[in-house]
Design an enzyme around this catalytic site. Structure first.
Site, PDB file in Angstrom:
ATOM      1  N   LYS A 145       0.732  -1.002  -0.304  1.00  0.00           N
ATOM      2  CA  LYS A 145      -0.245   0.194  -0.042  1.00  0.00           C
ATOM      3  C   LYS A 145       0.737   1.198   0.244  1.00  0.00           C
ATOM      4  O   LYS A 145       1.301   1.225   0.691  1.00  0.00           O
ATOM      5  CB  LYS A 145      -1.041   0.211   1.092  1.00  0.00           C
ATOM      6  CG  LYS A 145      -1.277   0.904   1.361  1.00  0.00           C
ATOM      7  CD  LYS A 145      -2.747   1.473   2.749  1.00  0.00           C
ATOM      8  CE  LYS A 145      -3.735   2.425   2.951  1.00  0.00           C
ATOM      9  NZ  LYS A 145      -3.262   3.490   3.447  1.00  0.00           N
ATOM     10  N   HIS A 169      -1.263   8.299   0.806  1.00  0.00           N
ATOM     11  CA  HIS A 169      -1.804   8.001   2.328  1.00  0.00           C
ATOM     12  C   HIS A 169      -2.278   9.008   2.230  1.00  0.00           C
ATOM     13  O   HIS A 169      -2.852  10.172   3.080  1.00  0.00           O
ATOM     14  CB  HIS A 169      -0.886   8.467   2.740  1.00  0.00           C
ATOM     15  CG  HIS A 169      -1.104   7.456   3.920  1.00  0.00           C
ATOM     16  ND1 HIS A 169       0.009   6.248   4.689  1.00  0.00           N
ATOM     17  CD2 HIS A 169      -1.072   8.453   5.436  1.00  0.00           C
ATOM     18  CE1 HIS A 169      -0.060   6.264   5.431  1.00  0.00           C
ATOM     19  NE2 HIS A 169      -0.378   7.118   7.191  1.00  0.00           N
ATOM     20  N   ASP A 209      -6.459   4.192  -3.316  1.00  0.00           N
ATOM     21  CA  ASP A 209      -6.833   5.054  -2.407  1.00  0.00           C
ATOM     22  C   ASP A 209      -6.607   6.232  -2.685  1.00  0.00           C
ATOM     23  O   ASP A 209      -5.148   6.959  -3.250  1.00  0.00           O
ATOM     24  CB  ASP A 209      -6.881   4.241  -0.953  1.00  0.00           C
ATOM     25  CG  ASP A 209      -5.806   4.677  -0.092  1.00  0.00           C
ATOM     26  OD1 ASP A 209      -5.061   5.535   0.062  1.00  0.00           O
ATOM     27  OD2 ASP A 209      -5.667   4.073   0.937  1.00  0.00           O
ATOM     28  N   GLY A 211      -8.583  11.397  -2.033  1.00  0.00           N
ATOM     29  CA  GLY A 211      -9.397  12.009  -2.148  1.00  0.00           C
ATOM     30  C   GLY A 211     -10.037  11.677  -2.944  1.00  0.00           C
ATOM     31  O   GLY A 211     -10.875  12.393  -3.508  1.00  0.00           O
ATOM     32  N   ARG A 213     -14.196  11.083  -3.175  1.00  0.00           N
ATOM     33  CA  ARG A 213     -14.938  11.831  -2.487  1.00  0.00           C
ATOM     34  C   ARG A 213     -16.341  11.507  -2.916  1.00  0.00           C
ATOM     35  O   ARG A 213     -17.573  12.192  -1.910  1.00  0.00           O
ATOM     36  CB  ARG A 213     -14.418  13.185  -1.725  1.00  0.00           C
ATOM     37  CG  ARG A 213     -13.776  13.977  -1.557  1.00  0.00           C
ATOM     38  CD  ARG A 213     -13.565  12.991   0.539  1.00  0.00           C
ATOM     39  NE  ARG A 213     -12.266  13.554   0.967  1.00  0.00           N
ATOM     40  CZ  ARG A 213     -10.943  12.344   1.091  1.00  0.00           C
ATOM     41  NH1 ARG A 213     -11.652  12.030   0.460  1.00  0.00           N
ATOM     42  NH2 ARG A 213     -10.094  13.076   2.059  1.00  0.00           N
ATOM     43  N   GLY A 232     -10.527   6.739   3.206  1.00  0.00           N
ATOM     44  CA  GLY A 232      -9.975   7.144   4.406  1.00  0.00           C
ATOM     45  C   GLY A 232     -11.029   8.473   5.357  1.00  0.00           C
ATOM     46  O   GLY A 232     -11.543   7.954   6.146  1.00  0.00           O
ATOM     47  N   ARG A 233     -11.274   9.195   5.167  1.00  0.00           N
ATOM     48  CA  ARG A 233     -11.440  10.363   5.998  1.00  0.00           C
ATOM     49  C   ARG A 233     -12.730  10.318   5.642  1.00  0.00           C
ATOM     50  O   ARG A 233     -13.782  10.779   7.141  1.00  0.00           O
ATOM     51  CB  ARG A 233     -10.534  11.371   6.092  1.00  0.00           C
ATOM     52  CG  ARG A 233      -9.102  11.590   6.917  1.00  0.00           C
ATOM     53  CD  ARG A 233      -8.348  12.902   6.244  1.00  0.00           C
ATOM     54  NE  ARG A 233      -8.055  12.503   4.505  1.00  0.00           N
ATOM     55  CZ  ARG A 233      -7.126  13.266   3.855  1.00  0.00           C
ATOM     56  NH1 ARG A 233      -6.664  14.800   4.409  1.00  0.00           N
ATOM     57  NH2 ARG A 233      -6.278  13.225   3.585  1.00  0.00           N
TER      58      ARG A 233
HETATM   59  C1  LIG Z   1      -5.939   9.697  10.376  1.00  0.00           C
HETATM   60  C2  LIG Z   1      -5.221   8.760   9.578  1.00  0.00           C
HETATM   61  C3  LIG Z   1      -5.023   7.733  10.255  1.00  0.00           C
HETATM   62  C4  LIG Z   1      -4.239   6.983   8.788  1.00  0.00           C
HETATM   63  N1  LIG Z   1      -3.461   5.854   9.635  1.00  0.00           N
HETATM   64  C5  LIG Z   1      -3.423   4.989   8.571  1.00  0.00           C
HETATM   65  C6  LIG Z   1      -2.320   3.962   8.912  1.00  0.00           C
HETATM   66  O1  LIG Z   1      -2.154   3.884   9.985  1.00  0.00           O
HETATM   67  N2  LIG Z   1      -2.033   3.267   8.791  1.00  0.00           N
HETATM   68  C7  LIG Z   1      -2.508   2.776   6.763  1.00  0.00           C
HETATM   69  O2  LIG Z   1      -1.555   2.440   6.331  1.00  0.00           O
HETATM   70  N3  LIG Z   1      -2.862   3.956   6.356  1.00  0.00           N
HETATM   71  C8  LIG Z   1      -3.134   5.242   7.259  1.00  0.00           C
HETATM   72  N4  LIG Z   1      -3.734   6.454   6.438  1.00  0.00           N
HETATM   73  C9  LIG Z   1      -3.740   6.852   5.285  1.00  0.00           C
HETATM   74  C10 LIG Z   1      -5.540   5.312   4.713  1.00  0.00           C
HETATM   75  O3  LIG Z   1      -5.365   4.463   4.562  1.00  0.00           O
HETATM   76  C11 LIG Z   1      -5.686   6.082   2.921  1.00  0.00           C
HETATM   77  O4  LIG Z   1      -4.658   5.584   2.481  1.00  0.00           O
HETATM   78  C12 LIG Z   1      -5.804   7.431   2.982  1.00  0.00           C
HETATM   79  O5  LIG Z   1      -6.031   8.253   4.596  1.00  0.00           O
HETATM   80  C13 LIG Z   1      -7.254   7.667   1.983  1.00  0.00           C
HETATM   81  O6  LIG Z   1      -7.126   9.040   1.478  1.00  0.00           O
HETATM   82  P1  LIG Z   1      -8.565   9.789   1.995  1.00  0.00           P
HETATM   83  O7  LIG Z   1      -8.500   9.962   3.717  1.00  0.00           O
HETATM   84  O8  LIG Z   1      -8.585  11.115   1.315  1.00  0.00           O
HETATM   85  O9  LIG Z   1      -9.729   8.961   1.813  1.00  0.00           O
HETATM   86  C14 LIG Z   1      -4.429   6.622   7.351  1.00  0.00           C
HETATM   87  C15 LIG Z   1      -5.217   8.438   7.435  1.00  0.00           C
HETATM   88  C16 LIG Z   1      -6.122   9.104   8.345  1.00  0.00           C
HETATM   89  C17 LIG Z   1      -6.658  10.454   7.879  1.00  0.00           C
END
Ligand SMILES: Cc1cc2nc3c(=O)[nH]c(=O)nc-3n(C[C@H](O)[C@H](O)[C@H](O)COP(=O)(O)O)c2cc1C
Length: 288
Positions: A145, A169, A209, A211, A213, A232-233
């Protein structure tokens, strides 16, 4: 909307990505997310940095075959112990996050790592990955990932990864990184050219993943070559407002937006989504 995500049948091509510290938005943390994903017939990737013990997450699930996200953290021994705990609980796939290799600084630190208090190890490499893999059951599917380049995607095929997730991320580890959707386009074209996706001899699974929305965003990623898309968010926000029901409602909303967008591009099934369903501003096909 039926599809396969990480080898499991799902009712929507949208899954819940691994987010650290679910307790920030829900009292029962990751247990809430695993239940919401099951109700929506999709997948939730259990994060290494969970708020509740892994055993509680597994206990909240009706089946043991959950995907576990692995971070090689600064405390390598502790993170590897956690990996093996997840395997012992029945993890059916390991998602190795490869895009967070250095402690964050400045504003990114304050906005992100400050909340978890743990830091990734900078020592993750292809060799280290092979060593870690050797400690897992032989047939364990492994996904990377955070792949952002065609070069790394092709290397992942070479070393026999089950799949990759193109992701930056959510823009949280490297400010000003290229938009993940643009990376997806490059990665998918390189994999297609190498015959690793798109044909009957598929050698790697491709996910996306960062962005996403709306259902339209999902559509774009699927057209560019992703099998399914993580969020994610958006699901943290949904959980913060309405808990488990909020996540279920969010997934329903995104899926129905996706269906609507598919109808608009004339695709009645997911496998009809292809790059030529999209066009770029400035390069409209001449037939239009
Ligand atoms: C609060 C938060 C914590 C996250 N923690 C991790 C994590 O522990 N491990 C990981 O692989 N990605 C983590 N991510 C990234 C998410 O898996 C993902 O790639 C990302 O949120 C996708 O984008 P989006 O928030 O725009 O949908 C985190 C993202 C956020 C917002």
């Amino acid at each position: 909307m039926d599809c396969e995500i990480f080898g499991k049948r799902c009712a929507t091509p949208i899954y819940l990505s691994s987010l650290a510290k679910g307790g920030l938005v829900s009292k029962s943390g990751e247990a809430t997310f695993v239940r919401a994903a099951a109700r929506s017939c999709t997948r939730f990737i259990v994060p290494s940095i969970s708020s509740v013990p892994l055993s509680d997450v597994w206990a909240a699930s009706s089946s043991t075959d959950l995907e576990f996200q692995f971070y090689l953290l600064g405390d390598e021994d502790a993170s590897i112990k956690r990996l093996h705990e997840a395997v012992a609980l029945g993890a059916s796939a390991i998602i190795v996050t490869v895009d967070a290799n250095a402690p964050r600084k400045g504003a990114l630190f304050r906005a992100t790592a400050g909340a978890t208090g743990v830091f990734p190890s900078p020592r993750l490499s292809w060799d280290r990955l092979a060593e870690l893999r050797a400690t897992l059951p032989r047939e364990m599917p492994i996904y990377l990932k955070g792949v952002q380049t065609a070069e790394d995607a092709l290397a992942a095929v070479e070393v026999g990864m089950t799949g990759i997730i193109v992701s930056n991320h959510g823009g949280r580890v490297c400010g000003d990184s290229i938009a993940a959707l643009h990376c997806l386009e490059d990665v998918a074209s390189a994999l297609r050219a190498a015959g690793a996706i798109g044909g009957s001899n598929r050698r790697i699974e491709l996910y996306f993943d960062s962005g996403v929305r709306s259902g339209r965003d999902v559509l774009k990623a699927l057209c560019l070559g992703a099998t399914a898309v993580g969020i994610g968010r958006p699901y943290y926000w949904a959980a913060a407002c309405h808990g488990e029901d909020g996540i279920v409602a969010l997934l329903e909303m995104l899926t129905s937006e996706l269906q609507h967008s598919m109808a608009q591009v004339g695709a009645s099934t997911l496998d009809l989504l292809a790059p030529d369903c999209l066009c770029r501003l400035g390069s409209m096909p001449s037939r239009l």
